[in-house]
Design a protein around this motif. Structure first.
Motif, mmCIF file in Angstrom:
data_model
loop_
_atom_site.group_PDB
_atom_site.id
_atom_site.type_symbol
_atom_site.label_atom_id
_atom_site.label_comp_id
_atom_site.label_asym_id
_atom_site.label_seq_id
_atom_site.Cartn_x
_atom_site.Cartn_y
_atom_site.Cartn_z
ATOM 1 N N LEU A 130 91.207 41.097 -17.469
ATOM 2 C CA LEU A 130 89.847 41.058 -18.002
ATOM 3 C C LEU A 130 89.024 41.990 -17.133
ATOM 4 O O LEU A 130 88.994 41.838 -15.908
ATOM 5 C CB LEU A 130 89.273 39.635 -17.941
ATOM 6 C CG LEU A 130 89.981 38.580 -18.783
ATOM 7 C CD1 LEU A 130 89.537 37.182 -18.378
ATOM 8 C CD2 LEU A 130 89.705 38.825 -20.259
ATOM 9 N N VAL A 131 88.370 42.966 -17.734
ATOM 10 C CA VAL A 131 87.562 43.935 -16.983
ATOM 11 C C VAL A 131 86.106 43.725 -17.380
ATOM 12 O O VAL A 131 85.768 43.722 -18.568
ATOM 13 C CB VAL A 131 88.010 45.386 -17.274
ATOM 14 C CG1 VAL A 131 87.157 46.374 -16.491
ATOM 15 C CG2 VAL A 131 89.491 45.566 -16.954
ATOM 16 N N PHE A 132 85.259 43.565 -16.367
ATOM 17 C CA PHE A 132 83.840 43.296 -16.571
ATOM 18 C C PHE A 132 82.997 44.397 -15.942
ATOM 19 O O PHE A 132 83.413 45.016 -14.964
ATOM 20 C CB PHE A 132 83.446 41.974 -15.903
ATOM 21 C CG PHE A 132 84.122 40.758 -16.457
ATOM 22 C CD1 PHE A 132 83.497 39.979 -17.411
ATOM 23 C CD2 PHE A 132 85.378 40.378 -16.018
ATOM 24 C CE1 PHE A 132 84.114 38.853 -17.916
ATOM 25 C CE2 PHE A 132 86.011 39.250 -16.516
ATOM 26 C CZ PHE A 132 85.363 38.481 -17.472
ATOM 27 N N GLN A 133 81.794 44.567 -16.479
ATOM 28 C CA GLN A 133 80.807 45.481 -15.906
ATOM 29 C C GLN A 133 79.580 44.664 -15.495
ATOM 30 O O GLN A 133 79.201 43.725 -16.189
ATOM 31 C CB GLN A 133 80.382 46.543 -16.915
ATOM 32 C CG GLN A 133 81.502 47.457 -17.347
ATOM 33 C CD GLN A 133 82.085 48.255 -16.198
ATOM 34 O OE1 GLN A 133 81.372 48.842 -15.397
ATOM 35 N NE2 GLN A 133 83.402 48.269 -16.116
ATOM 36 N N ALA A 134 78.975 45.051 -14.395
ATOM 37 C CA ALA A 134 77.752 44.402 -13.920
ATOM 38 C C ALA A 134 76.548 45.216 -14.352
ATOM 39 O O ALA A 134 76.529 46.432 -14.182
ATOM 40 C CB ALA A 134 77.759 44.297 -12.404
ATOM 41 N N GLY A 135 75.570 44.547 -14.939
ATOM 42 C CA GLY A 135 74.303 45.185 -15.239
ATOM 43 C C GLY A 135 74.344 46.366 -16.172
ATOM 44 O O GLY A 135 73.476 47.215 -16.116
ATOM 45 N N SER A 136 75.322 46.456 -17.037
ATOM 46 C CA SER A 136 75.403 47.569 -17.970
ATOM 47 C C SER A 136 74.784 47.199 -19.305
ATOM 48 O O SER A 136 75.283 46.328 -20.000
ATOM 49 C CB SER A 136 76.865 47.972 -18.170
ATOM 50 O OG SER A 136 76.966 48.957 -19.160
ATOM 51 N N ALA A 137 73.709 47.861 -19.658
ATOM 52 C CA ALA A 137 73.024 47.566 -20.916
ATOM 53 C C ALA A 137 73.937 47.788 -22.111
ATOM 54 O O ALA A 137 73.816 47.117 -23.129
ATOM 55 C CB ALA A 137 71.767 48.421 -21.053
ATOM 56 N N ALA A 138 74.890 48.701 -22.000
ATOM 57 C CA ALA A 138 75.801 48.977 -23.115
ATOM 58 C C ALA A 138 76.714 47.791 -23.392
ATOM 59 O O ALA A 138 77.258 47.679 -24.470
ATOM 60 C CB ALA A 138 76.647 50.207 -22.800
ATOM 61 N N ASN A 139 76.857 46.896 -22.421
ATOM 62 C CA ASN A 139 77.768 45.774 -22.595
ATOM 63 C C ASN A 139 77.057 44.447 -22.814
ATOM 64 O O ASN A 139 77.685 43.398 -22.730
ATOM 65 C CB ASN A 139 78.695 45.656 -21.384
ATOM 66 C CG ASN A 139 79.645 46.815 -21.338
ATOM 67 O OD1 ASN A 139 80.161 47.237 -22.364
ATOM 68 N ND2 ASN A 139 79.851 47.366 -20.169
ATOM 69 N N LEU A 140 75.761 44.481 -23.062
ATOM 70 C CA LEU A 140 75.062 43.244 -23.355
ATOM 71 C C LEU A 140 75.481 42.724 -24.710
ATOM 72 O O LEU A 140 75.862 43.500 -25.587
ATOM 73 C CB LEU A 140 73.542 43.466 -23.330
ATOM 74 C CG LEU A 140 72.941 43.694 -21.958
ATOM 75 C CD1 LEU A 140 71.479 44.050 -22.077
ATOM 76 C CD2 LEU A 140 73.120 42.484 -21.072
ATOM 77 N N PRO A 141 75.415 41.408 -24.913
ATOM 78 C CA PRO A 141 75.777 40.862 -26.211
ATOM 79 C C PRO A 141 75.000 41.527 -27.335
ATOM 80 O O PRO A 141 73.842 41.891 -27.182
ATOM 81 C CB PRO A 141 75.405 39.380 -26.092
ATOM 82 C CG PRO A 141 75.457 39.103 -24.635
ATOM 83 C CD PRO A 141 75.028 40.385 -23.957
ATOM 84 N N ALA A 142 75.644 41.687 -28.476
ATOM 85 C CA ALA A 142 75.033 42.368 -29.616
ATOM 86 C C ALA A 142 73.779 41.665 -30.107
ATOM 87 O O ALA A 142 72.924 42.272 -30.721
ATOM 88 C CB ALA A 142 76.052 42.471 -30.746
ATOM 89 N N ALA A 143 73.656 40.379 -29.818
ATOM 90 C CA ALA A 143 72.514 39.608 -30.318
ATOM 91 C C ALA A 143 71.203 40.019 -29.664
ATOM 92 O O ALA A 143 70.140 39.714 -30.170
ATOM 93 C CB ALA A 143 72.749 38.124 -30.101
#
Length: 175
Positions: A130-143
């Motif tokens: 599982l790869v995560f990003q911190a504080g990346s606006a591109a990865n915020l939930p679509a909602a």
């Protein structure tokens, strides 16, 4: 409109300042950017919120894109073990349910982690990640976006029913 542009400018400056801050394993909200099962990348469904993870030193908590979860964990020298996770039980049909099942299954099998800059990789055996990003606006939930934090209201007037119901708390006008 002027106050909105000021607010957006302040938000941009805050993000620029935060970009240089040191990202840590704990007290950072991590957003899933990649899932690998048996060395094969798993597509994250469009239109469904991305899973998130937050470690606070004792507990892990986050969202699956459909439900929320929480449980204990132990971290020592690159090793990470999650205890039993409690989750909410909202029905997640279709791709959301499949994403949730894979994600929670992988989380329960995590044995170690690697933190590199603003990327957190959780390893579940030799083939699953599982790869995560911190504080990346591109990865915020679509909602939508998160506006978590402390806010101070400056100005405005309470509604009439609010003043009537709680007159003592509204005795200072204009404050």
């Amino acid at each position: 409109m002027h106050s909105l542009s000021v607010l957006l400018s302040l938000a941009a400056l805050t993000l620029v300042g935060a970009a240089g801050a040191q990202v840590t394993l704990t007290n950072t909200t991590w957003t899933l950017s990649q899932m690998t099962v048996s060395t094969q990348p798993v597509a994250l469904p469009a239109g469904i919120g991305r899973p998130t993870l937050r470690l606070d030193g004792r507990f892990v908590a986050g969202g699956t894109g459909c439900n929320t979860y929480r449980g204990p964990y132990i971290e020592r020298g690159g090793m990470l073990t999650l205890g039993s996770l409690a989750t909410t039980r909202r029905d997640c049909p279709g791709p959301g349910g499949a994403q949730e099942s894979r994600y929670l299954n992988l989380l329960q099998h995590v044995t170690r982690y690697q933190l590199s800059g603003s990327t957190l990789t959780l390893f579940a055996g030799n083939r699953d990640r599982l790869v995560f990003q911190a504080g990346s606006a591109a990865n915020l939930p679509a909602a939508g976006i998160s506006i978590d934090g402390t806010w101070l209201l400056s100005g405005g007037q309470p509604c009439a029913p609010c003043r009537a119901a709680h007159p003592a708390s509204h005795s200072r006008q204009g404050a």
